[in-house]
Design a protein around this motif. Structure first.
Motif, short mmCIF file in Angstrom:
data_model
loop_
_atom_site.label_atom_id
_atom_site.label_comp_id
_atom_site.label_asym_id
_atom_site.label_seq_id
_atom_site.Cartn_x
_atom_site.Cartn_y
_atom_site.Cartn_z
N ARG A 298 0.01 -3.56 -5.46
CA ARG A 298 -1.14 -3.58 -6.35
C ARG A 298 -0.75 -3.27 -7.80
N THR A 299 0.27 -2.41 -7.96
CA THR A 299 0.75 -2.13 -9.33
C THR A 299 1.35 -3.42 -9.90
N ALA A 300 2.18 -4.08 -9.10
CA ALA A 300 2.86 -5.29 -9.58
C ALA A 300 1.84 -6.38 -9.92
N GLU A 301 0.77 -6.46 -9.10
CA GLU A 301 -0.22 -7.53 -9.31
C GLU A 301 -1.38 -7.09 -10.20
N GLU A 302 -1.26 -5.89 -10.77
CA GLU A 302 -2.31 -5.33 -11.65
C GLU A 302 -3.66 -5.32 -10.95
N ARG A 303 -3.65 -4.88 -9.67
CA ARG A 303 -4.92 -4.78 -8.93
C ARG A 303 -5.29 -3.33 -8.74
N SER A 304 -6.52 -3.07 -8.38
CA SER A 304 -7.00 -1.70 -8.24
C SER A 304 -6.28 -0.96 -7.10
#
Ligand code: R5P
Length: 310
Positions: A298-304
């Motif tokens: 999620r960090t890599a994909e800029e997700r919550s």
């Protein structure tokens, strides 16, 4: 994305790597004759989103230094972004001045990690949530509650459950789990009535006839949990089990737990599970690799990331 493992918990790093289906980037950590640490990242990281996985567990100073030097190596290798993935953040208990002329080491360690060049931190169950504010970079503080809650539900279905905080400092964590499980809550208030007289344990809440689950962030010497377990049994608890995020388990802690009235101690693999811990019949390790894998993804994909805990 590049996943790199330090030496503190290679097993967890490998499990995160399998969860994500991303191989670990080759890196070498060597020691010079005088014990100075040397880190070399063996693959190109220029422009990459890098995640360095390292718990600052025992030996804390060596593992911390390795983390700092690896971040520096990644920064000088032109990584686009460096996330320090710290499943167990050591020094966290030194989060305030306990007397005159004493340090706040958790803040110092946060400054060191930032100065080394980390852009973000991904960690779990910090001793106190406020430690996030010691960093001037974003910190994602995961919680092991989504791993513990279904395990408790499955093991103790149909029982009258009471989640217990072994001290006043852990009430927020215990309340969060109790709410998730729809269980009762109790708190142990330790008080030394007079200097030199042993501590008295006051149990706040109704535990009589219930299966009590002690919840804490750290089990170190095991003293806190073992004393709390005895107090709960004295107050009529039917059984006592513990769920603790970080199994530091120093010295003879495992033996102490085995001899205590606590029937089991569940920990996570935020700290590498030693052989004597894995061999103990009383200790059950649960993996947080999928949780960290999701955190990394999620960090890599800029997700919550907070959506993981809803
Ligand atoms: C203290 O505030 C922590 O939350 C733990 O309760 C403590 O570190 C446990 O230490 P020990 O196992 O040595 O009693």
């Amino acid at each position: 994305m590049k996943l790199i493992s330090g030496n503190s918990n290679r097993a967890l790093a490998e499990a995160i790597s399998s969860y994500l289906n991303v191989p670990l980037t080759q890196a070498s950590v060597k020691r010079f004759a005088d014990n100075e640490i040397f880190v070399e990242i063996m693959e190109n990281v220029r422009g990459e989103d890098c995640f360095f996985i390292q718990s600052t567990s025992y030996p804390a100073n060596d593992h911390l230094m390795e983390l700092l030097i690896a971040i520096d190596a990644l920064k000088r290798g032109s990584a686009r972004r460096i996330t320090a993935v710290i499943p167990y953040f050591g020094y966290a208990r030194q989060d305030r001045k306990t007397g005159g002329r004493t340090p706040i080491s958790a803040k110092l360690v946060a400054d060191l990690i930032t100065a080394a060049g980390a852009d973000r931190v991904l960690t779990m169950d910090l001793h106190a949530g406020q430690i996030q504010g010691f960093f001037d970079i974003p910190v994602d503080n995961l919680t092991a509650a989504p791993v513990f809650a279904p395990h408790i539900q499955e093991r103790f279905e149909g029982e009258r459950l009471c989640i217990v905080s072994p001290d006043v400092g852990g009430v927020v964590r215990a309340r969060h789990l109790a709410k998730r499980l729809g269980a009762d809550l109790a708190i142990i208030d330790k008080r030394r009535e007079k200097a030199g007289v042993s501590e008295v344990m006051h149990v706040i809440g109704e535990v009589d006839g219930k299966v009590c689950i002690l919840v804490d962030d750290i089990v170190d010497s095991g003293g806190t949990l073992c004393n709390a377990a005895s107090a709960l049994i004295e107050h009529g608890a039917k059984q006592v089990h513990s769920y603790v995020v970080h199994g530091v388990l120093s010295g003879n802690a495992v033996e102490k737990v085995e001899k205590s009235p606590m029937e089991s101690l569940v920990i996570t693999d935020s700290i590498c599970v030693r052989e004597d811990v894995a061999d103990s019949k009383s200790v059950i390790p649960l993996s947080v690799a999928p949780l960290f894998g999701e955190g990394v993804l999620r960090t890599a994909e800029e997700r919550s990331i907070s959506a993981l805990f809803k």
